[in-house]
Design an enzyme around this catalytic site. Structure first.
Site, mmCIF file in Angstrom:
data_model
loop_
_atom_site.group_PDB
_atom_site.id
_atom_site.type_symbol
_atom_site.label_atom_id
_atom_site.label_comp_id
_atom_site.label_asym_id
_atom_site.label_seq_id
_atom_site.Cartn_x
_atom_site.Cartn_y
_atom_site.Cartn_z
ATOM 1 N N GLY A 1 0.830 -1.208 0.000
ATOM 2 C CA GLY A 1 0.000 0.000 0.000
ATOM 3 C C GLY A 1 0.854 1.242 0.000
ATOM 4 O O GLY A 1 2.061 1.175 -0.262
ATOM 5 N N ASN A 2 0.252 2.382 0.262
ATOM 6 C CA ASN A 2 1.014 3.624 0.361
ATOM 7 C C ASN A 2 0.353 4.548 1.368
ATOM 8 O O ASN A 2 -0.679 4.215 1.950
ATOM 9 C CB ASN A 2 1.169 4.279 -1.015
ATOM 10 C CG ASN A 2 -0.168 4.591 -1.640
ATOM 11 O OD1 ASN A 2 -0.929 5.392 -1.114
ATOM 12 N ND2 ASN A 2 -0.470 3.940 -2.758
ATOM 13 N N ARG A 3 0.943 5.726 1.569
ATOM 14 C CA ARG A 3 0.522 6.604 2.665
ATOM 15 C C ARG A 3 -0.664 7.503 2.319
ATOM 16 O O ARG A 3 -1.039 8.356 3.104
ATOM 17 C CB ARG A 3 1.692 7.491 3.095
ATOM 18 C CG ARG A 3 2.847 6.731 3.681
ATOM 19 C CD ARG A 3 3.928 7.693 4.167
ATOM 20 N NE ARG A 3 5.092 6.961 4.607
ATOM 21 C CZ ARG A 3 5.190 6.330 5.773
ATOM 22 N NH1 ARG A 3 4.175 6.361 6.614
ATOM 23 N NH2 ARG A 3 6.277 5.688 6.097
ATOM 24 N N SER A 4 -1.248 7.345 1.144
ATOM 25 C CA SER A 4 -2.328 8.252 0.751
ATOM 26 C C SER A 4 -3.511 8.166 1.722
ATOM 27 O O SER A 4 -3.963 7.082 2.078
ATOM 28 C CB SER A 4 -2.806 7.892 -0.658
ATOM 29 O OG SER A 4 -3.974 8.608 -0.948
#
Ligand code: C5P
Length: 409
Positions: free
Chosen positions: A207-210
C-alpha cells in the site's frame, strides 16, 4: 464589491470560549456588506455579551424563542437567510442538530432553514476526538452541512491539541466560497481518491501513505459547485451523500470502476495514489513466517490515467496527479505528455506539510492549452487541501469547451 454584500447571514454562536472570535467574524461580515443576524445560545452569553454583538451586527441580536413580538421567530430567521453559520459550534450544538432536536432558537433555526449551513466546530481535543462528536459531524456532512474544521493549537487552559476554532480569516473565506456561483452545474465529474492495496496474501498488502483527503476535497468542492459527482475511492471518509461512492481496493478494481464511470464524464480527476506494482500471484492462505522469507514476484499494475487518456472522448477534461520527491517540473511535464492528460497537479511529497496524510498541500499545476499548443505552469503555495481543490476545479472549468456547454448537458 464583496461577494458578501447584501447577503442575509444568520450567525449562530454557541457556548464555547471561542465565542469571542465570533465577534471578529461578525465584524468582518458586516464590513463586507452582509446583513448579519446574530443568534446567541444561553451558554454563549456567559462568554460574550449580547451588547457586543448588538453594537457590531446590522440586525437585531436574538437569544430566545420567547423574547420576540413575532409568534414564530424560530422559522422566520431560517427562512429569510441566505446562509446560516454556526461559529463556534460546540459538541452539544453538533449533537442536538444531528439528532434533529430544536430546543432553543439556534437549533430551531437550523431545522427550519433551507439555506446552506456552515458549522465551525471548536472544543477541547478530547471532546473533538470523541467518537460521538465525530459521528455527529459525519452525519451532518452526509446531509450536506458544510464544515470548517478546527485547527491544532493552544486551547483554553493552556493545553495544546486539535479543536481550536479556525482562524476568522479562514472562516470568512469559507463563507465567501459558499456564494461562488455553481459553475459546474450540469457537469458529470468523476474523482478517484486514496491509495490502492495490492494483496500479498489474505492479510497483507502493498500500500502507500495516501489518506484520500485531497481526492475527497475535490469531490466535495465539485459537489458544492453543482456537479454530479462519482467518487471511486479506497478510503472511508465522511462525505455528502449526494456524491455517488464506489468503494474499491486494488488498482484493477479502480481501473474497472474508473473506466465505467468516466465514459460519459465531463471531467475526470485521478487523485488516487495507485500502486505501481502488485504481486503476480497473491497467496490464497496466509503465508506462515516459519516457512522462511517469501519471495514475492511483482508485476506492473495497469496505468489507469494513461488508459483513460487513450479512450478520452472529445471535450472531456482529464486531470492526473504526480507525487514526486525530486525534479517536480520535469517529471510532471513527462506525465502530461505520456498519459494524455490535459492537466497534471504535481506535489513534492518530501516537503514539510505537503501531500500524503496532511490537511495541507502545495502544488504546481501544468495545463495543456490545446489551441496555443503550449503548457501553462501555475504555482499554488501551501494551503488547505480544500483551497487546492478549488484551484484545480477553477483550472478545469477554464478548459470548458468554448461553446460553454458541458458534455452531459
Ligand atoms: O506514473 P505515476 O504513478 O507517477 O502517475 C501519477 C498519476 O497517474 C496519478 O494521477 C495516479 O493516480 C495515476 N496512476 C494511475 N495508474 C497507475 C499509477 C498511477 O492511474 N498504475
Amino acid at each position: 464589491m464583496s461577494i458578501l454584500s447584501g447577503r442575509r447571514i444568520v450567525l449562530g454562536v454557541s457556548g464555547g470560549i471561542a465565542a469571542y472570535k465570533a465577534v471578529e467574524v461578525c465584524r468582518r461580515l458586516v464590513d463586507a456588506g452582509a446583513h448579519v443576524s446574530p443568534v446567541l445560545t444561553e451558554a454563549s452569553r456567559h462568554f460574550v455579551g449580547e451588547t457586543t454583538f448588538s453594537a457590531l451586527a446590522s440586525e437585531p441580536v436574538q437569544t430566545s424563542l420567547w423574547d420576540e413580538t413575532s409568534p414564530i421567530p424560530h422559522t422566520k430567521l431560517g427562512q429569510g437567510a441566505d446562509l446560516v453559520v454556526v461559529c463556534p459550534a460546540t459538541a452539544r450544538l453538533l449533537g442536538t442538530y444531528a439528532a434533529g432536536i430544536a430546543n432553543d432558537l439556534l437549533t430551531a433555526t437550523l431545522l427550519a432553514t433551507r439555506a446552506p449551513v456552515l458549522v465551525c466546530p471548536a472544543m477541547h481535543t478530547e471532546m473533538w476526538e470523541h467518537p460521538a462528536v465525530q459521528d455527529n459531524l459525519a452525519l451532518l456532512l452526509s446531509r450536506g452541512v458544510h464544515v470548517v474544521a478546527p485547527e491544532e493549537g493552544r486551547l483554553a487552559g493552556g493545553d495544546i491539541g486539535a479543536g481550536r476554532l479556525a482562524d476568522p480569516a479562514v472562516i470568512i473565506e469559507a463563507i465567501e466560497r459558499m456564494f461562488v456561483p455553481p459553475d459546474l452545474q450540469g457537469w458529470k465529474v468523476v474523482v478517484s481518491s486514496g491509495g490502492t492495496r495490492e494483496a500479498i496474501d489474505p492479510v497483507r498488502f502493498i500500500g502507500n501513505r495516501s489518506s484520500g483527503k485531497q481526492g475527497h476535497a475535490i469531490a466535495a468542492e465539485a459537489d458544492r459547485r453543482g456537479a454530479k459527482v462519482t467518487l471511486v475511492t479506497t478510503v472511508d471518509r465522511p462525505i455528502n451523500q449526494s456524491i455517488i461512492q464506489v468503494r474499491v481496493e486494488s488498482a484493477e478494481q479502480m481501473r474497472q470502476a474508473m473506466m465505467a464511470a468516466a465514459a460519459d464524464a465531463d471531467l475526470v480527476v485521478m487523485a488516487a495514489a495507485v500502486a505501481d506494482f502488485r504481486p503476480v500471484a497473491p497467496a490464497a492462505d496466509k503465508i506462515k513466517k516459519d516457512r522462511g522469507v517469501p519471495q514475492v514476484i511483482l508485476e506492473p499494475t495497469p496505468d489507469i490515467l494513461a488508459a483513460l487518456g487513450v479512450v478520452k472522448p472529445a471535450g472531456q477534461i482529464l486531470v492526473g496527479f504526480a507525487a514526486e520527491t525530486s525534479d517536480l517540473r520535469e517529471n510532471a511535464l513527462g506525465k502530461l505528455t505520456r498519459k494524455g492528460a490535459d492537466v497534471i497537479v504535481a506535489n513534492d511529497v518530501s516537503a514539510p506539510l505537503v501531500g500524503f496524510e496532511h490537511d495541507t498541500n502545495q502544488v504546481i499545476i501544468l495545463v495543456r492549452r490545446a489551441e496555443a499548443d503550449e503548457v501553462d505552469i501555475i504555482d499554488v503555495p501551501l494551503d488547505d487541501k480544500r483551497r487546492i481543490a478549488a484551484v484545480v476545479l477553477d483550472v478545469a472549468a477554464s478548459l470548458r469547451p468554448t461553446d460553454g456547454v458541458a458534455r452531459s448537458n
